[in-house]
Design a protein around this motif. Structure first.
Motif: not given
Length: 260
Positions: A128-147
């Motif tokens: 009963d909770v709305p859910v949205l999934q997004i993709s991993l656009p990269t595996l680079d840790p620094v860029r993922l932290m910025e996301t």
């Protein structure tokens, strides 16, 4: 998305395979965790099982699940989780992430994969909770932290940001019986790095951790942690990380962490 008073925490959880539902302990740990959290307006999940660039938004309506696993008993393929879609959240994500040179794409028929729905079945079983999934656009840790940092304002709108992976993940190196040394050593190192707030070590985990390449021969199951860390760091919560679930499942570390 309308603002709410309480800032939501950020989670990194080890999501388990479909047989998680049959484990005598783990489902209860996830249920107790969700019961202790503020009630989310929506859940935003980034799962290890969806890598796509540029960053993609999954379905904003209720569509069939992605049963992205093989060789399991038929009953696991019959599982449903008809959580409401989150179109308003999707629009907020587009606004936060889309920029010149940084497109965001929509994949409207992409349902939740097992990295999303397996833990959510235990945490929010009423779907009963709305859910949205997004993709991993990269595996680079620094860029993922910025996301993660760019997604952080969603926390003030009641959104629970969840990075879903596995704290150690090397199925090919598992052996029957006991916990492999590489899994135990990496889990202990990761716990200490999180407790001390050693972001640099975590970002460079393949070189600075014991058995890093064995614990994660690919980065995808550790990568969602960096999205969660970024969302926590933007609000100054990175130092407030705590392990909520620990221990091992089939030799893999199921450590799961809450920030804030």
């Amino acid at each position: 998305m309308s603002a709410v008073q309480e800032r939501m925490p950020v989670l990194y959880l080890s999501h388990g395979a479909p047989p998680l539902a049959d484990d005598p302990v783990w489902p209860g740990e996830l249920a107790a965790w969700s019961a202790a959290l503020p009630r989310p307006a929506a859940v935003l999940v980034v799962s290890a099982h969806w890598e796509e660039a540029p960053l993609a938004l999954g379905a904003t309506g209720t569509v069939p699940l992605v049963h992205d696993f093989w060789g399991f008993p038929e009953r696991y393929y019959r599982v449903t989780y008809e959580a409401p879609g989150a179109p308003a959240l999707a629009e907020s994500v587009r606004k936060l992430l889309r920029a010149p040179g940084t497109p965001v794409q929509d994949v409207p028929d992409r349902g939740l994969d097992h990295g999303a729905y397996v833990p959510l079945v235990e945490m929010y079983p009423e779907a009963d909770v709305p859910v949205l999934q997004i993709s991993l656009p990269t595996l680079d840790p620094v860029r993922l932290m910025e996301t993660g940092r760019r997604l952080a304002p969603l926390r003030d709108e009641g959104v629970l940001i969840v990075g879903s992976g596995f704290f150690t993940h090397n199925l090919a190196a598992l052996r029957h019986g006991g916990v492999p040394a590489w899994s135990a050593e990496f889990d202990d190192w990761g716990r200490r790095a999180l407790e001390s707030g050693d972001v640099d070590a975590l970002l460079d985990f393949t070189r600075k951790s014991p058995a890093g390449p064995l614990a994660h021969p690919r980065t995808e199951h550790f990568a969602p942690l960096f999205v969660a860390m970024g969302a926590a760091d933007a609000a100054g919560d990175l130092c407030l990380g705590k392990s909520v679930i620990d221990g091992f499942w089939m030799g893999l570390a199921k450590r799961s962490v809450q920030f804030g």
